[in-house]
Every structure is written in C-alpha cells, then in structure tokens.
Design a protein around this motif. Structure first.
Motif, mmCIF file in Angstrom:
data_model
loop_
_atom_site.group_PDB
_atom_site.id
_atom_site.type_symbol
_atom_site.label_atom_id
_atom_site.label_comp_id
_atom_site.label_asym_id
_atom_site.label_seq_id
_atom_site.Cartn_x
_atom_site.Cartn_y
_atom_site.Cartn_z
ATOM 1 N N UNK A 1 0.832 -1.214 0.000
ATOM 2 C CA UNK A 1 0.000 0.000 0.000
ATOM 3 C C UNK A 1 0.865 1.263 0.000
ATOM 4 N N UNK A 2 0.535 2.208 -0.842
ATOM 5 C CA UNK A 2 1.268 3.470 -0.898
ATOM 6 C C UNK A 2 0.883 4.368 0.273
ATOM 7 N N UNK A 3 -0.393 4.354 0.601
ATOM 8 C CA UNK A 3 -0.916 5.220 1.662
ATOM 9 C C UNK A 3 -1.863 4.396 2.525
ATOM 10 N N UNK A 4 -1.347 3.501 3.355
ATOM 11 C CA UNK A 4 -2.198 2.535 4.071
ATOM 12 C C UNK A 4 -3.251 3.164 4.971
ATOM 13 N N UNK A 5 -2.994 4.364 5.475
ATOM 14 C CA UNK A 5 -3.972 5.012 6.359
ATOM 15 C C UNK A 5 -4.948 5.900 5.587
ATOM 16 N N UNK A 6 -4.714 6.068 4.289
ATOM 17 C CA UNK A 6 -5.600 6.897 3.493
ATOM 18 C C UNK A 6 -5.592 8.351 3.889
ATOM 19 N N UNK A 7 -4.458 8.835 4.379
ATOM 20 C CA UNK A 7 -4.409 10.195 4.912
ATOM 21 C C UNK A 7 -3.621 11.174 4.035
ATOM 22 N N UNK A 8 -2.954 10.665 2.980
ATOM 23 C CA UNK A 8 -2.067 11.540 2.199
ATOM 24 C C UNK A 8 -2.451 11.638 0.727
ATOM 25 N N UNK A 9 -2.755 10.528 0.110
ATOM 26 C CA UNK A 9 -2.957 10.501 -1.341
ATOM 27 C C UNK A 9 -4.414 10.784 -1.680
ATOM 28 N N UNK A 10 -4.637 11.808 -2.476
ATOM 29 C CA UNK A 10 -5.991 12.164 -2.893
ATOM 30 C C UNK A 10 -6.420 11.321 -4.081
ATOM 31 N N UNK A 11 -5.525 11.177 -5.063
ATOM 32 C CA UNK A 11 -5.858 10.390 -6.245
ATOM 33 C C UNK A 11 -4.580 9.894 -6.905
ATOM 34 N N UNK A 12 -4.724 8.879 -7.745
ATOM 35 C CA UNK A 12 -3.607 8.309 -8.493
ATOM 36 C C UNK A 12 -3.889 8.459 -9.978
#
Length: 244
Positions: A65-76
């Motif tokens: 996972x690139x952002x396991x907590x879902x707190x940084x990445x808005x979209x890919x």
C-alpha cells in the motif's frame, strides 16, 4: 499539489522533435539528451542491438500500500504519450493537418466499449469538430481545469518557442468516459495523452485499468488505419525526448 497544473509538472528537456524521423536525422543532437534522461540508453556500436521493453503486466506491480492510512494521497493517475505515425508532431503541425488528425483519432476512439466508452469535447472556441462547433461550454472547460482533468494553453517561453501554441485552441480537446476516470487529451504536447485516474492510492488498480484501456485504444485506432510511432530502441516516440 493543490493549484499545480500540468504544465508545471510535466518533464521537459528543452528540445522537441518535429516528426518521427527527427530522432534519426538529428541523432547527434538527441542522443546525448536521451542518454542523460534515460540511462542506460546508448547509441554506440556496442548498444545497437539494445531494445526498449514495455511491460503492461499489472500483476508485476508490488502490492505494498502506498498510503495505508488513506491520509495523504488524494488520487492516483497513470498516463502515457502516444503519437500517430505519418503525421508531424505538434510543434511542426499546421492547422489543416491538426484538424485532419483530430477527426481520425476521434473516429477511432468512438469504437471504444465498456467502461472507457465516452464522448469527445473540443476546447472552448475550437471550430474543427463538426459535432460540437465552438467546442465545449466555457463553464464545462473551467470545471475540468479546476479538477486538473484538462490541459492549459501554453504560456511559458519554452513551450511557445517549441511551437505548441500554434492555432490554439483549434483541433484540441479531451475524450472522456462518463465517470471521467479515463480520458485522452488530443493535440496537446503530443497527439494523444492517454490517462487513467483513480480516487485514493490504489495505484495497482489504476495501472490495471490503464493497461486494459491502452490496448483497446490501439486496437480501435488500427480499425481506422492509424498506428503509433514506435522505435525498437526508443520505444513509443514523443515530441519531447523526456517523455520517451
């Protein structure tokens, strides 16, 4: 980053190709630039047999996972440039050729099916596409740009010097599906920029969708007699060698 548009983040080398043959005819200029941008490329006698390898197998991506907590990445976002063989590249294209290419590309893209079936929206002010004279509504264009889904008119000296701005906005636009998570920019810095987007950080899923889409796009273009510029050594040819 918020507020950053694509012209600011695109890789640029400072030189552009006018057509597919430029990479051969002006190899003494291009090769050192390509070597610095894309090691281990070399055009020396010892490397003449080297071949570029493209890998569109999404299963080869790591599943970390690139952002396991879902707190940084808005979209890919996954995107790649493609150009059509037999046509000059955007810096060397005239208005008539650009219009001809636009119609041929859209003729092919209209054969797309499944989740990437969509519609074409010329830039506001373009008169080249008979189905939408005048292009998309200005409000629609502003909304797409605000969402970072649409390219901007070239304004920097390096882009203007490269000839990207000629006849703007004529024969330029965006093909997009209904969900606007797949799109093709037409006649921007290359003939086509093929893009798959995904909310959040699931890069693996975005790349998997991209791989399936780019295969279908190529097949649809072939049905109308178009093929992509490609070199065994350099891969898919682009206007700016930074994007090879």
């Amino acid at each position: 980053k918020p507020g950053m548009h694509h012209e600011g983040v695109a890789r640029m080398s400072g030189i552009v190709a006018g057509d597919e043959d430029s990479y051969r005819a002006f190899a003494r200029l291009f090769d050192p630039v390509i070597e610095s941008l894309h090691p281990p490329f070399r055009r020396t006698p010892a490397h003449l047999a080297d071949r570029h390898v493209s890998n569109f197998n999404a299963a080869r991506l790591l599943d970390t996972p690139i952002d396991p907590k879902g707190s940084c990445v808005i979209s890919s976002r996954i995107r790649a440039a493609r150009n059509v063989r037999g046509f000059p590249l955007p810096p060397a294209s005239d208005a008539e050729t650009r219009r001809d290419l636009e119609l041929k590309i859209i003729d092919g893209l209209e054969h797309l099916r499944g989740g990437i079936h969509g519609d074409y929206f010329p830039l506001s002010g373009s008169e080249s596409f008979p189905a939408r004279p005048g292009g998309m509504e200005a409000e629609h264009e502003a909304a797409l740009r605000s969402a970072n889904l649409l390219f901007l008119e070239p304004t920097t000296p390096v882009l203007i010097a490269g000839g990207y701005h000629r006849d703007w906005p004529e024969a330029r636009g965006m093909f997009a599906n209904d969900e606007q998570d797949f799109m093709v920019w037409v006649n921007e810095k290359d003939h086509m920029r093929i893009i798959a987007t995904e909310e959040g950080s699931d890069l693996q899923h975005a790349f998997s969708r991209f791989c399936a889409a780019i295969v279908q796009v190529e097949e649809c273009l072939q049905t109308v007699g178009l093929e992509w510029m490609h070199s065994d050594q350099l891969g898919y040819l682009t206007t700016d060698p930074a994007n090879l």
